[in-house]
Design a protein around this motif. Sequence first.
Motif, PDB file in Angstrom:
ATOM      1  N   TYR A  19      28.173  42.135  52.154  1.00 51.74           N
ATOM      2  CA  TYR A  19      28.817  42.376  50.863  1.00 51.74           C
ATOM      3  C   TYR A  19      28.421  43.716  50.245  1.00 51.74           C
ATOM      4  N   ASP A  20      27.194  44.157  50.446  1.00 51.94           N
ATOM      5  CA  ASP A  20      26.811  45.496  49.977  1.00 51.94           C
ATOM      6  C   ASP A  20      27.757  46.544  50.564  1.00 51.94           C
ATOM      7  N   ALA A  21      28.001  46.454  51.872  1.00 49.27           N
ATOM      8  CA  ALA A  21      28.844  47.435  52.559  1.00 49.27           C
ATOM      9  C   ALA A  21      30.323  47.261  52.221  1.00 49.27           C
ATOM     10  N   ALA A  22      30.809  46.022  52.271  1.00 49.09           N
ATOM     11  CA  ALA A  22      32.244  45.777  52.106  1.00 49.09           C
ATOM     12  C   ALA A  22      32.735  46.034  50.685  1.00 49.09           C
ATOM     13  N   LEU A  23      31.928  45.709  49.686  1.00 48.64           N
ATOM     14  CA  LEU A  23      32.389  45.828  48.308  1.00 48.64           C
ATOM     15  C   LEU A  23      32.166  47.202  47.691  1.00 48.64           C
ATOM     16  N   ALA A  24      31.264  47.990  48.258  1.00 47.45           N
ATOM     17  CA  ALA A  24      30.985  49.325  47.712  1.00 47.45           C
ATOM     18  C   ALA A  24      32.236  50.207  47.621  1.00 47.45           C
ATOM     19  N   PRO A  25      33.095  50.265  48.649  1.00 46.75           N
ATOM     20  CA  PRO A  25      34.287  51.112  48.527  1.00 46.75           C
ATOM     21  C   PRO A  25      35.240  50.693  47.411  1.00 46.75           C
ATOM     22  N   GLN A  31      24.762  43.500  41.275  1.00 48.03           N
ATOM     23  CA  GLN A  31      24.277  43.503  39.894  1.00 48.03           C
ATOM     24  C   GLN A  31      23.081  42.577  39.702  1.00 48.03           C
ATOM     25  N   SER A  32      22.898  41.648  40.648  1.00 48.83           N
ATOM     26  CA  SER A  32      21.816  40.674  40.553  1.00 48.83           C
ATOM     27  C   SER A  32      21.282  40.411  41.948  1.00 48.83           C
ATOM     28  N   ASN A  33      19.971  40.207  42.024  1.00 45.92           N
ATOM     29  CA  ASN A  33      19.329  40.076  43.334  1.00 45.92           C
ATOM     30  C   ASN A  33      18.107  39.170  43.209  1.00 45.92           C
ATOM     31  N   SER A  34      18.076  38.088  43.995  1.00 50.64           N
ATOM     32  CA  SER A  34      16.884  37.247  44.050  1.00 50.64           C
ATOM     33  C   SER A  34      16.732  36.725  45.471  1.00 50.64           C
ATOM     34  N   ASP A  35      15.756  35.885  45.689  1.00 50.46           N
ATOM     35  CA  ASP A  35      15.533  35.332  47.027  1.00 50.46           C
ATOM     36  C   ASP A  35      16.621  34.352  47.444  1.00 50.46           C
ATOM     37  N   THR A  36      17.347  33.801  46.495  1.00 54.62           N
ATOM     38  CA  THR A  36      18.346  32.775  46.824  1.00 54.62           C
ATOM     39  C   THR A  36      19.757  33.100  46.353  1.00 54.62           C
ATOM     40  N   THR A  37      19.918  34.144  45.531  1.00 59.52           N
ATOM     41  CA  THR A  37      21.227  34.447  44.950  1.00 59.52           C
ATOM     42  C   THR A  37      21.401  35.953  44.784  1.00 59.52           C
ATOM     43  N   ILE A  38      22.600  36.422  45.059  1.00 63.62           N
ATOM     44  CA  ILE A  38      22.974  37.806  44.767  1.00 63.62           C
ATOM     45  C   ILE A  38      24.296  37.782  44.011  1.00 63.62           C
ATOM     46  N   GLY A  39      24.524  38.792  43.198  1.00 62.09           N
ATOM     47  CA  GLY A  39      25.749  38.846  42.410  1.00 62.09           C
ATOM     48  C   GLY A  39      26.359  40.228  42.436  1.00 62.09           C
ATOM     49  N   TYR A  40      27.690  40.290  42.509  1.00 60.25           N
ATOM     50  CA  TYR A  40      28.416  41.551  42.622  1.00 60.25           C
ATOM     51  C   TYR A  40      29.465  41.678  41.536  1.00 60.25           C
ATOM     52  N   SER A  62      42.938  26.177  55.241  1.00 59.23           N
ATOM     53  CA  SER A  62      42.771  25.644  53.886  1.00 59.23           C
ATOM     54  C   SER A  62      43.554  26.419  52.835  1.00 59.23           C
ATOM     55  N   GLY A  63      43.876  27.675  53.124  1.00 60.42           N
ATOM     56  CA  GLY A  63      44.548  28.514  52.133  1.00 60.42           C
ATOM     57  C   GLY A  63      43.589  29.241  51.204  1.00 60.42           C
ATOM     58  N   LEU A  64      42.300  28.899  51.268  1.00 60.01           N
ATOM     59  CA  LEU A  64      41.310  29.519  50.396  1.00 60.01           C
ATOM     60  C   LEU A  64      41.060  30.965  50.822  1.00 60.01           C
ATOM     61  N   HIS A  65      41.174  31.876  49.872  1.00 62.82           N
ATOM     62  CA  HIS A  65      40.747  33.257  50.104  1.00 62.82           C
ATOM     63  C   HIS A  65      40.488  33.917  48.764  1.00 62.82           C
ATOM     64  N   PHE A  66      39.746  35.018  48.820  1.00 64.12           N
ATOM     65  CA  PHE A  66      39.391  35.766  47.622  1.00 64.12           C
ATOM     66  C   PHE A  66      39.975  37.163  47.740  1.00 64.12           C
ATOM     67  N   CYS A  67      40.659  37.607  46.691  1.00 64.40           N
ATOM     68  CA  CYS A  67      41.292  38.922  46.700  1.00 64.40           C
ATOM     69  C   CYS A  67      40.598  39.816  45.678  1.00 64.40           C
ATOM     70  N   PHE A  68      40.132  40.962  46.147  1.00 66.76           N
ATOM     71  CA  PHE A  68      39.463  41.945  45.300  1.00 66.76           C
ATOM     72  C   PHE A  68      40.427  43.086  44.989  1.00 66.76           C
ATOM     73  N   VAL A  69      40.439  43.536  43.753  1.00 62.23           N
ATOM     74  CA  VAL A  69      41.278  44.650  43.335  1.00 62.23           C
ATOM     75  C   VAL A  69      40.622  45.956  43.782  1.00 62.23           C
ATOM     76  N   ALA A  70      41.419  46.817  44.395  1.00 63.27           N
ATOM     77  CA  ALA A  70      40.952  48.129  44.853  1.00 63.27           C
ATOM     78  C   ALA A  70      41.528  49.217  43.949  1.00 63.27           C
ATOM     79  N   PRO A  71      40.793  50.329  43.758  1.00 65.19           N
ATOM     80  CA  PRO A  71      41.299  51.393  42.890  1.00 65.19           C
ATOM     81  C   PRO A  71      42.404  52.241  43.520  1.00 65.19           C
ATOM     82  N   ALA A  78      38.737  51.754  53.329  1.00 65.93           N
ATOM     83  CA  ALA A  78      37.274  51.816  53.468  1.00 65.93           C
ATOM     84  C   ALA A  78      36.660  50.418  53.428  1.00 65.93           C
ATOM     85  N   PHE A  79      37.195  49.527  52.585  1.00 65.01           N
ATOM     86  CA  PHE A  79      36.749  48.132  52.555  1.00 65.01           C
ATOM     87  C   PHE A  79      36.892  47.515  53.939  1.00 65.01           C
ATOM     88  N   HIS A  80      38.053  47.666  54.530  1.00 68.27           N
ATOM     89  CA  HIS A  80      38.318  47.067  55.835  1.00 68.27           C
ATOM     90  C   HIS A  80      37.358  47.625  56.883  1.00 68.27           C
TER      91      HIS A  80
END
Length: 126
Positions: A19-25, A31-40, A62-71, A78-80
């Motif tokens: 997620y660090d790599a994929a979401l950066a572009p 925004q948050s970092n612990s031993d059990t949870t990270i947040g973006y 299942s049809g489940l997916h998450f869509c992120f808005v790109a600028p 770059a995400f891909h």
Amino acid sequence: MFDHISIGVKDLERARRFYDAALAPLGYERQSNSDTTIGYGPDTVGLWVMQVEQPVVADMRSGLHFCFVAPDEAAVDAFHAAAVASGGTDNGEPGVRPDYGRFYYAAFIIDPDGYRLEAYFHKGEL
């Protein structure tokens, strides 16, 4: 509509690298970092990733997916590339998706835990 989404993973360190790599572009940072949870998110957390004992079993039907808005289109590209390089699986190369609309530019990935992800940019009309 949503304030945030939470997903569970078996291996948080693997998810952190992905997620660090994929979401950066897309302009999303950890925004948050612990031993059990990270947040973006861009400024505050919108996606929580948690290490759990029993993550939801991935089901491509299942049809489940998450869509992120790109600028812009370059961010979708770059995400891909970053997602594939970081352990994701291609599920649709970047490009216009005429079935969704003539200005719908997107790419699709399956993350290392089987979650289906999309990055999307609405191309302007010429």
